[in-house]
Design an enzyme around this catalytic site. Structure first.
Site, PDB file in Angstrom:
ATOM      1  N   ASP A  62      58.125  68.748  43.196  1.00 47.80           N
ATOM      2  CA  ASP A  62      58.850  68.809  44.470  1.00 47.80           C
ATOM      3  C   ASP A  62      60.264  69.370  44.237  1.00 47.80           C
ATOM      4  O   ASP A  62      61.026  69.577  45.187  1.00 47.80           O
ATOM      5  CB  ASP A  62      58.867  67.457  45.193  1.00 47.80           C
ATOM      6  CG  ASP A  62      59.617  66.378  44.427  1.00 47.80           C
ATOM      7  OD1 ASP A  62      60.011  66.618  43.270  1.00 47.80           O
ATOM      8  OD2 ASP A  62      59.804  65.279  44.989  1.00 47.80           O
ATOM      9  N   ASP A 101      52.920  67.236  42.771  1.00 47.61           N
ATOM     10  CA  ASP A 101      53.943  66.192  42.870  1.00 47.61           C
ATOM     11  C   ASP A 101      53.938  65.619  44.290  1.00 47.61           C
ATOM     12  O   ASP A 101      54.187  66.363  45.253  1.00 47.61           O
ATOM     13  CB  ASP A 101      55.302  66.847  42.568  1.00 47.61           C
ATOM     14  CG  ASP A 101      56.307  65.880  41.996  1.00 47.61           C
ATOM     15  OD1 ASP A 101      55.949  64.710  41.767  1.00 47.61           O
ATOM     16  OD2 ASP A 101      57.454  66.304  41.773  1.00 47.61           O
ATOM     17  N   LYS A 131      51.322  63.427  40.717  1.00 46.89           N
ATOM     18  CA  LYS A 131      52.412  62.683  40.076  1.00 46.89           C
ATOM     19  C   LYS A 131      53.173  61.943  41.163  1.00 46.89           C
ATOM     20  O   LYS A 131      53.333  62.467  42.279  1.00 46.89           O
ATOM     21  CB  LYS A 131      53.367  63.630  39.339  1.00 46.89           C
ATOM     22  CG  LYS A 131      54.578  62.918  38.735  1.00 46.89           C
ATOM     23  CD  LYS A 131      55.394  63.822  37.842  1.00 46.89           C
ATOM     24  CE  LYS A 131      56.422  64.634  38.557  1.00 46.89           C
ATOM     25  NZ  LYS A 131      57.416  63.861  39.340  1.00 46.89           N
ATOM     26  N   GLU A 133      56.666  58.984  41.726  1.00 45.46           N
ATOM     27  CA  GLU A 133      57.836  58.371  41.098  1.00 45.46           C
ATOM     28  C   GLU A 133      57.851  56.865  41.314  1.00 45.46           C
ATOM     29  O   GLU A 133      57.436  56.381  42.374  1.00 45.46           O
ATOM     30  CB  GLU A 133      59.121  58.976  41.692  1.00 45.46           C
ATOM     31  CG  GLU A 133      59.251  60.475  41.453  1.00 45.46           C
ATOM     32  CD  GLU A 133      60.535  61.060  42.033  1.00 45.46           C
ATOM     33  OE1 GLU A 133      61.378  60.307  42.570  1.00 45.46           O
ATOM     34  OE2 GLU A 133      60.692  62.289  41.939  1.00 45.46           O
ATOM     35  N   GLU A 200      62.434  60.813  32.585  1.00 46.80           N
ATOM     36  CA  GLU A 200      63.509  61.771  32.887  1.00 46.80           C
ATOM     37  C   GLU A 200      64.886  61.164  32.646  1.00 46.80           C
ATOM     38  O   GLU A 200      65.217  60.098  33.190  1.00 46.80           O
ATOM     39  CB  GLU A 200      63.379  62.248  34.354  1.00 46.80           C
ATOM     40  CG  GLU A 200      64.470  63.251  34.722  1.00 46.80           C
ATOM     41  CD  GLU A 200      64.199  64.057  35.980  1.00 46.80           C
ATOM     42  OE1 GLU A 200      63.089  63.976  36.531  1.00 46.80           O
ATOM     43  OE2 GLU A 200      65.121  64.780  36.410  1.00 46.80           O
TER      44      GLU A 200
HETATM   45  O1  KIV Z   1      59.767  67.991  40.593  1.00 43.89           O
HETATM   46  C1  KIV Z   1      59.790  68.271  39.384  1.00 43.89           C
HETATM   47  O2  KIV Z   1      59.862  69.443  38.976  1.00 43.89           O
HETATM   48  C2  KIV Z   1      59.709  67.165  38.437  1.00 43.89           C
HETATM   49  C3  KIV Z   1      59.989  67.476  36.997  1.00 43.89           C
HETATM   50  C4  KIV Z   1      61.446  67.561  36.794  1.00 43.89           C
HETATM   51  C5  KIV Z   1      59.359  66.489  36.097  1.00 43.89           C
HETATM   52  O3  KIV Z   1      59.470  66.064  38.820  1.00 43.89           O
END
Ligand code: KIV
Length: 308
Positions: A62, A101, A131, A133, A200
């Site tokens: 994202d 994401d 993915k 968070e 991160e």
């Molecule tokens: O959104 C993204 O590109 C990420 C990476 C920094 C891991 O979450």
């Protein structure tokens, strides 16, 4: 973790270079102490290039919001934005593991919405995994999505969707209590079914302890060399995004400067009349051209623009 870092690829590794990367292959690489490489992509040509060079995984992050759409942070990115870019990436990459994401508010409101949105990444976006968070607050969500057969990558430490809660884009887990919390989050995410974990902007030693403690691979970004793999935002690595570059980024190219150079050269050529030349132009067969001129003599003789 057992094994040493290999330098020469074995026949099995050569074979693997041609095979689709799966979440299981991710785990196997960790067991063999082979470092995983992940980069972001948001479009077809970048995905094609990453797949060709043999990247293990492509994240349609994202971060799209900041490096492609010009937003201040990732919060306004929508599911539709993500799916649009995932589809382009999926057309270009067939071997790498593709991870979509989940954007802000696509998995926080209810488990039902989380599963439905995760499903869109696979059904409509052509992704292999998602993915999301967060730590222990997200365990039910991870269980629900993996329960629907969708692999989930976790993301701990600096979680950009919580930028306002964190008080900015700041390194995390820099005191003993926060480090313990993060370690417990990591263990809980593995137990809930995550197949890998992004770490991160956290201290190197902590990332090392987590990486050795977990069976699933850790992918670091600003988390030091002891992670099982590394990820960067491709626009940062290529020097395409020069508005803000985090300290942990290594620039491998300066494509923004290269782009400006190419655009300026184009304008110089056009303004000087040195582009296009015959090499870039289309010609008609002489006989056809003469026939055209004969039938349109008036047109051919009237100058369209004043002579230079
Ligand atoms: O959104 C993204 O590109 C990420 C990476 C920094 C891991 O979450």
């Amino acid at each position: 973790m057992e094994g040493t870092l290999s330098t020469k690829p074995s026949p099995r590794q050569n074979q693997e270079q041609l095979q689709k990367v799966t979440t299981l292959a991710f785990r196997r690489k960790k067991e063999r102490a082979e470092r995983l490489c992940m980069l972001t992509a948001y479009d077809f040509p970048t995905a094609l290039a990453l797949d060709r060079v043999g990247i293990d995984a492509i994240l349609v992050g994202d971060s799209l919001g900041m490096v492609v759409l010009g937003l201040e942070n990732t919060l306004p990115v929508t599911m539709d934005d993500m799916i649009h870019h995932c589809r382009a990436v999926a057309r270009g990459a067939h071997r790498a593991l593709l991870i979509g994401d989940m954007p802000f508010m696509s998995y926080q409101v209810s488990l039902e919405e989380a599963v439905r949105n995760a499903g869109r990444f696979l059904q409509q976006g052509g992704m292999d995994a998602v993915k999301l968070e967060g730590g222990r607050a997200r365990l039910d969500c991870v269980r629900a999505i993996t329960g629907a057969g969708i692999p989930v990558m976790g993301h701990l430490g600096l979680t950009p969707q919580s930028v306002h809660l964190l008080g900015g884009f700041r390194s995390q887990a820099k005191n003993a209590g926060a480090a313990k919390d993060l370690l417990e989050d990591a263990i809980a995410l593995e137990q809930a079914g995550c197949f890998a974990l992004v770490l991160e902007s956290i201290p190197t030693g902590l990332a090392g302890i987590i990486s050795r403690r977990l069976l699933i691979p850790t992918i670091g970004i600003g988390a030091g060399p002891e992670c099982d793999g590394q990820v960067l935002v491709t626009h940062d690595l290529l020097g395409l995004f020069d508005r803000f570059t985090p300290r942990f980024v290594k620039r491998y190219a300066d494509l923004h400067a290269e782009m400006e150079r190419a655009f300026t050269s184009f304008m110089t050529d056009v303004r000087a009349g040195s582009f296009p030349t015959a090499d870039h132009s289309v010609e008609m067969e002489q006989a056809e051209w003469q026939s055209f001129l004969a039938k349109n003599r008036g047109e051919a003789e009237s100058p369209v623009r004043p002579a230079a």
